[in-house]
Write a protein that holds these residues in place. Structure first.
Motif, short mmCIF file in Angstrom:
data_model
loop_
_atom_site.label_atom_id
_atom_site.label_comp_id
_atom_site.label_asym_id
_atom_site.label_seq_id
_atom_site.Cartn_x
_atom_site.Cartn_y
_atom_site.Cartn_z
N ARG B 178 0.85 -1.19 0.00
CA ARG B 178 0.00 0.00 0.00
C ARG B 178 0.89 1.25 0.00
O ARG B 178 0.73 2.12 -0.83
CB ARG B 178 -0.92 -0.01 1.23
CG ARG B 178 -2.23 0.70 1.02
CD ARG B 178 -3.06 0.66 2.27
NE ARG B 178 -2.30 1.13 3.42
CZ ARG B 178 -2.03 2.42 3.64
NH1 ARG B 178 -2.47 3.35 2.84
NH2 ARG B 178 -1.32 2.77 4.70
N VAL B 179 1.82 1.27 0.93
CA VAL B 179 2.72 2.41 1.03
C VAL B 179 4.16 1.91 1.06
O VAL B 179 4.46 0.95 1.75
CB VAL B 179 2.45 3.23 2.32
CG1 VAL B 179 3.36 4.42 2.38
CG2 VAL B 179 1.00 3.64 2.39
N ILE B 180 5.03 2.55 0.30
CA ILE B 180 6.46 2.25 0.37
C ILE B 180 7.18 3.55 0.69
O ILE B 180 7.02 4.54 -0.03
CB ILE B 180 6.98 1.67 -0.96
CG1 ILE B 180 6.21 0.39 -1.32
CG2 ILE B 180 8.47 1.39 -0.87
CD1 ILE B 180 6.58 -0.18 -2.67
N GLU B 181 7.95 3.54 1.77
CA GLU B 181 8.68 4.74 2.15
C GLU B 181 10.14 4.39 2.38
O GLU B 181 10.44 3.38 3.01
CB GLU B 181 8.10 5.35 3.43
CG GLU B 181 6.72 5.92 3.24
CD GLU B 181 6.13 6.46 4.54
OE1 GLU B 181 5.26 7.33 4.43
OE2 GLU B 181 6.53 6.01 5.60
N GLY B 182 11.06 5.22 1.88
CA GLY B 182 12.47 4.92 2.10
C GLY B 182 13.36 5.98 1.49
O GLY B 182 12.90 6.86 0.77
N ASP B 183 14.66 5.90 1.82
CA ASP B 183 15.60 6.90 1.31
C ASP B 183 15.97 6.60 -0.13
O ASP B 183 16.00 7.49 -0.97
CB ASP B 183 16.87 6.90 2.18
CG ASP B 183 16.53 7.26 3.61
OD1 ASP B 183 15.40 7.71 3.84
OD2 ASP B 183 17.39 7.07 4.48
N ASN B 184 16.33 5.34 -0.40
CA ASN B 184 16.69 4.95 -1.75
C ASN B 184 15.77 3.84 -2.21
O ASN B 184 15.82 2.74 -1.69
CB ASN B 184 18.13 4.42 -1.79
CG ASN B 184 19.12 5.53 -1.59
OD1 ASN B 184 19.16 6.48 -2.37
ND2 ASN B 184 19.88 5.44 -0.52
N LEU B 185 14.93 4.14 -3.17
CA LEU B 185 13.99 3.13 -3.65
C LEU B 185 14.28 2.85 -5.11
O LEU B 185 14.37 3.76 -5.92
CB LEU B 185 12.55 3.63 -3.49
CG LEU B 185 12.12 4.01 -2.07
CD1 LEU B 185 10.73 4.61 -2.08
CD2 LEU B 185 12.17 2.80 -1.16
N ASP B 186 14.46 1.58 -5.39
CA ASP B 186 14.75 1.15 -6.76
C ASP B 186 13.76 0.02 -7.08
O ASP B 186 13.95 -1.11 -6.67
CB ASP B 186 16.20 0.66 -6.82
CG ASP B 186 16.60 0.28 -8.24
OD1 ASP B 186 15.72 0.24 -9.11
OD2 ASP B 186 17.80 0.02 -8.44
N LEU B 187 12.69 0.37 -7.75
CA LEU B 187 11.57 -0.57 -7.90
C LEU B 187 11.41 -1.05 -9.33
O LEU B 187 11.66 -0.32 -10.29
CB LEU B 187 10.27 0.10 -7.46
CG LEU B 187 10.23 0.69 -6.07
CD1 LEU B 187 8.95 1.48 -5.87
CD2 LEU B 187 10.34 -0.40 -5.04
N GLU B 188 10.97 -2.28 -9.45
CA GLU B 188 10.50 -2.83 -10.72
C GLU B 188 9.30 -3.71 -10.42
O GLU B 188 9.25 -4.36 -9.38
CB GLU B 188 11.60 -3.69 -11.38
CG GLU B 188 12.55 -2.88 -12.25
CD GLU B 188 13.57 -3.75 -12.96
OE1 GLU B 188 13.38 -4.98 -12.98
OE2 GLU B 188 14.55 -3.19 -13.45
N ILE B 202 11.48 4.43 -10.45
CA ILE B 202 10.30 3.63 -10.76
C ILE B 202 10.60 2.92 -12.07
O ILE B 202 10.66 3.56 -13.12
CB ILE B 202 9.05 4.51 -10.89
CG1 ILE B 202 8.84 5.38 -9.65
CG2 ILE B 202 7.83 3.66 -11.19
CD1 ILE B 202 8.32 4.65 -8.45
N GLY B 203 10.82 1.61 -12.00
CA GLY B 203 11.28 0.87 -13.17
C GLY B 203 10.15 0.26 -13.96
O GLY B 203 8.98 0.62 -13.81
N ALA B 204 10.52 -0.69 -14.81
CA ALA B 204 9.56 -1.31 -15.71
C ALA B 204 8.46 -2.03 -14.94
O ALA B 204 8.69 -2.60 -13.88
CB ALA B 204 10.29 -2.31 -16.61
#
Lengths: 210, 233
Positions: B178-188, B202-204
């Protein structure tokens, strides 16, 4: 109640800490679980904190974290025992600027124990009076009444969240201690002069002592 | 085996080979190979399990190694956990590090300093960690995620996985929170309502309702974002 809370975003902007730090401190039990208050807002659910408590706590953590490891810090912050052992002389209190000399000279003799030293509870009484005096809400004479109230009844609220209400009606001052959250309703002649959470005061006082 | 051994001296070990059951309590080492059942909560220095194990309570252990299936009816507290297989925790999971190769589910919160590996996870509460680096081979699910750094990738999956993933949503390697919080976020391949962070990628395959970032935001052309806001100025 609204203005007593601070949203997570606002807190981060204000203190300059990051999400990562906040979560790390929570994992290390530097910030108690109960302070994370979930509320629904129009953007979905958000996390809020008790404003005064969290600000004082973060100040404390930031000022100490360079000298201590997080684990040492955790035990220090949760360690109320350490504070309850505390005994300070009048001179030390004035020197460390915990309580102003005005409050000390007015109430010191009434509060201190026989050896002339001050315990944490006694300091808290002085600090509360000092805070209200500094805000200009309370006269010196009314302060004595406050101290009597605190001395007699603060023990009953020990370990529980409590609030101090200071009201006046037709020039007569009244002090009320109530476990929070308490909603009090007064008749129309009454003016609520000040409302302070004891937890906030305790947190601020701990900050000054360390 | 004694039920509890509170004495400071050498603690007894619990060893099960084959099929067996034992009582909970305080042990030095717990070594289970085969099918084992433990009747109550366990405290141990080392917990090594191969096979299928059920503990009717929580487990506290400095080191834990699981090969197979482990079911706990209570919370799990470890320092290091090495998991090859499936772990189910009916409560919270707290510890220093977890190396995952398989599936982990927790009914409560999950608090780790380091969480990395390959597989899937379901955390019904808050997943709070220092660093998360997971290559998803199954579904990753958490109610909320709070981290210093988070890196989510899709494991290169075989043809069978890809086929099955289309049919059974549980096998589709994607992260939902639901919620993602953080300093360095690298998402796919992540679906989230809100993503808040310092440096956000915010990746593929991502679909995010709202992104709030402080320093930098990079968005893959194939990602879908409802709204992006820069904060903290």
């Amino acid at each position: 109640m609204e203005d007593d809370l601070i949203s997570k975003k606002e807190l981060l902007d204000l203190t300059g800490i990051s999400y990562g730090q906040l979560y790390r401190w929570k994992r290390k039990r530097l910030i108690p679980e109960e302070w994370f208050i979930r509320k629904s807002t129009f953007t979905g659910q958000e996390t809020f904190f008790p404003r005064m408590l969290i600000k004082a706590r973060i100040q404390n953590i930031l000022s100490m974290k360079d000298d201590l490891s997080l684990d040492e810090l955790a035990s220090k912050l949760s360690d109320t025992e350490g504070f309850s052992e505390i005994r300070l002389s009048e001179q030390a209190i004035i020197e460390r600027n915990i309580v102003t000399s005005v409050a000390m000279s007015a109430y010191g003799s009434a509060v201190r124990s026989e050896e002339g030293l001050y315990s944490f509870e006694q300091l808290l009484c002085l600090y509360t009076a000092d805070t209200l005096l500094a805000r200009g809400d309370m006269s010196l004479e009314e302060g004595r009444l406050l101290l009597r109230t605190l001395e007699k009844h603060a023990g009953a609220l020990a370990g529980k969240p409590g609030e101090l209400f200071f009201v006046r009606k037709m020039g007569v001052a009244l002090f009320l201690l109530a476990p929070s959250p308490a909603e009090l309703y007064f008749d129309e002649g009454v003016r609520l002069v000040a409302k302070v959470a004891l937890g906030d005061l305790i947190e601020q006082l701990k900050g000054r002592l360390t | 085996m004694t039920e509890t051994d509170k004495e400071q001296g050498p603690r007894p070990d619990l060893v099960i080979n084959g099929v067996g059951s034992a009582a909970g309590g305080i042990y030095g080492k717990v070594l289970i190979d085969g099918v084992g059942k433990v009747g109550g909560s366990l405290t141990a220095r080392l917990f090594k399990a191969n096979g299928q194990i059920r503990v009717k309570g929580g487990v506290k252990s400095r080191e834990m190694e699981v090969n197979g299936i482990l079911n706990l009816d209570g919370p799990l507290e470890i320092s290091t956990l090495k998991l090859d297989g499936i772990l189910h925790v009916d409560g919270s999971l707290t510890g220093e590090s977890c190396v995952l190769n398989g599936l982990v589910t927790a009914k409560g919160d999950c608090e780790l300093e380091e969480f990395r590996g390959v597989g899937g996870f379901t955390i019904e509460g808050l997943l709070s960690a220092g660093h998360i680096d997971i290559r998803l081979a199954g579904a990753g699910k958490a109610h909320e995620i709070g981290v210093e750094s988070l890196k989510i990738r899709q494991e290169d999956s075989g043809i069978w996985n890809r086929l099955l993933g289309g049919i059974i949503p549980k096998l589709r390697p994607a992260l939902t929170a639901r919620v993602i919080e953080g300093d360095n976020l690298d998402l796919e391949y992540t679906a989230a309502d809100i993503v808040r962070g310092g440096r956000v990628i915010i990746g593929a395959g991502c679909s995010v309702g709202l992104v709030e970032y402080r320093d930098r935001l990079t968005v893959h052309p194939e990602a879908r974002i409802g709204r992006e806001v820069k904060t903290g100025d």
